[in-house]
Design a protein around this motif. Structure first.
Motif, short mmCIF file in Angstrom:
data_model
loop_
_atom_site.label_atom_id
_atom_site.label_comp_id
_atom_site.label_asym_id
_atom_site.label_seq_id
_atom_site.Cartn_x
_atom_site.Cartn_y
_atom_site.Cartn_z
N THR A 55 0.84 -1.20 0.00
CA THR A 55 0.00 0.00 0.00
C THR A 55 0.87 1.25 0.00
O THR A 55 0.65 2.18 -0.79
CB THR A 55 -0.95 0.00 1.22
OG1 THR A 55 -1.81 -1.13 1.14
CG2 THR A 55 -1.77 1.28 1.28
N GLY A 56 1.90 1.27 0.84
CA GLY A 56 2.81 2.42 0.89
C GLY A 56 3.54 2.63 -0.42
O GLY A 56 3.66 3.76 -0.90
N GLU A 59 1.12 3.98 -3.06
CA GLU A 59 0.80 5.39 -2.80
C GLU A 59 1.96 6.30 -3.18
O GLU A 59 1.75 7.41 -3.68
CB GLU A 59 0.37 5.57 -1.36
CG GLU A 59 -1.02 4.99 -1.12
CD GLU A 59 -1.51 5.10 0.31
OE1 GLU A 59 -0.70 5.36 1.22
OE2 GLU A 59 -2.73 4.92 0.51
N ARG A 60 3.20 5.85 -2.96
CA ARG A 60 4.36 6.65 -3.39
C ARG A 60 4.44 6.77 -4.91
O ARG A 60 5.06 7.69 -5.44
CB ARG A 60 5.65 6.07 -2.81
CG ARG A 60 5.84 6.39 -1.34
CD ARG A 60 7.20 5.98 -0.82
NE ARG A 60 7.42 4.54 -0.81
CZ ARG A 60 6.95 3.69 0.11
NH1 ARG A 60 6.23 4.15 1.11
NH2 ARG A 60 7.22 2.41 0.04
N LYS A 61 3.81 5.82 -5.61
CA LYS A 61 3.76 5.87 -7.08
C LYS A 61 2.56 6.68 -7.58
O LYS A 61 2.28 6.71 -8.76
CB LYS A 61 3.67 4.44 -7.66
CG LYS A 61 4.92 3.63 -7.49
CD LYS A 61 6.00 4.14 -8.42
CE LYS A 61 7.19 3.21 -8.38
NZ LYS A 61 8.22 3.64 -9.33
N VAL A 63 -0.73 6.22 -6.61
CA VAL A 63 -1.99 5.49 -6.59
C VAL A 63 -2.69 5.80 -5.27
O VAL A 63 -2.12 5.59 -4.20
CB VAL A 63 -1.75 3.97 -6.73
CG1 VAL A 63 -3.06 3.22 -6.64
CG2 VAL A 63 -1.02 3.66 -8.02
N ASP A 64 -3.92 6.29 -5.33
CA ASP A 64 -4.70 6.61 -4.14
C ASP A 64 -5.45 5.33 -3.71
O ASP A 64 -6.60 5.12 -4.09
CB ASP A 64 -5.67 7.75 -4.43
CG ASP A 64 -6.38 8.25 -3.18
OD1 ASP A 64 -6.01 7.83 -2.06
OD2 ASP A 64 -7.32 9.06 -3.32
N VAL A 65 -4.78 4.48 -2.93
CA VAL A 65 -5.33 3.18 -2.54
C VAL A 65 -6.41 3.39 -1.48
O VAL A 65 -6.15 3.94 -0.41
CB VAL A 65 -4.23 2.25 -1.99
CG1 VAL A 65 -4.81 0.92 -1.54
CG2 VAL A 65 -3.14 2.05 -3.02
N GLN A 66 -7.63 2.95 -1.79
CA GLN A 66 -8.72 3.01 -0.82
C GLN A 66 -8.62 1.82 0.12
O GLN A 66 -8.74 1.95 1.32
CB GLN A 66 -10.07 3.02 -1.52
CG GLN A 66 -11.23 3.16 -0.57
CD GLN A 66 -12.57 3.27 -1.30
OE1 GLN A 66 -12.65 3.09 -2.51
NE2 GLN A 66 -13.60 3.57 -0.55
N THR A 102 -8.91 1.68 -5.83
CA THR A 102 -8.45 3.05 -5.62
C THR A 102 -9.64 3.87 -5.14
O THR A 102 -10.79 3.42 -5.20
CB THR A 102 -7.90 3.67 -6.92
OG1 THR A 102 -8.98 3.82 -7.84
CG2 THR A 102 -6.79 2.84 -7.52
#
Length: 181
Positions: A55-56, A59-61, A63-66, A102
């Protein structure tokens, strides 16, 4: 006036057997988990660490992971009592499959093989992250393997060699005898 009880071929002790059986099942499950090899892969730890670190990384790439949910299966299904534990030279592999969404509702996947998990901090292997079939992440390490593990503010005790002491597991065996008439 009174309660009716169906007669049981096992006699009056049947109601006392159920808690004993539940305790034995719980002890067997705990014992099986406690017997996982120290240097081997644990499917639950691999899944949880991949979920957090993946997930981290996503998100650093950007991607807004829900949400992301990971499962892992160690090749060979782990060790059994009749088979020896893997040697240090044997390389275990866990197959990881993560599925999620996402914030915009797009499908997120993170799949691959994990060959090492380090204290809940990182996983090593070959992992690919995709958003709606578009590859956004290829990694051989997820997380920070060099970070010191958190001990919750408690310094773990050390043995003479400077390493952490092994955890003590207590197994209780309950033997129930049939009651005669």
């Amino acid at each position: 006036m009174g309660t009716l009880r169906a007669s049981s071929p096992w006699g009056r002790g049947r109601t006392h057997r159920i808690p004993a059986v539940l305790c034995l099942v719980g002890a067997a499950v705990a014992g099986a988990v406690a017997c996982e090899p120290i240097d081997g892969l644990n499917s639950a730890s691999v899944a949880l660490t991949t979920d957090r670190a993946g997930t981290g990384a996503l998100e650093r790439k950007g991607v807004d992971v829900q949400w992301l949910n990971c499962t892992a299966e160690v090749e060979g299904g782990g060790t059994t009592r009749s088979s020896p534990s893997p040697s240090a030279s044997a390389r275990q592999v866990a197959h990881v499959d993560c599925r999620g969404r996402t914030a915009a509702g797009k499908d997120v996947t993170l799949v691959g093989k994990v060959t090492k998990e380090v204290n809940g901090l990182c996983v090593r292997g070959d992992l690919t992250g995709k958003v709606d079939d578009r590859t956004v992440l290829r990694a051989d390490v997820l997380g920070n393997c060099d970070a010191a593990p958190s001990t919750g503010g408690v310094t773990p005790p050390t043995g003479r060699g400077g390493g952490a002491r092994p955890t003590v597991t207590v197994t209780v065996t309950v033997t129930e005898y049939a009651q005669g008439k």
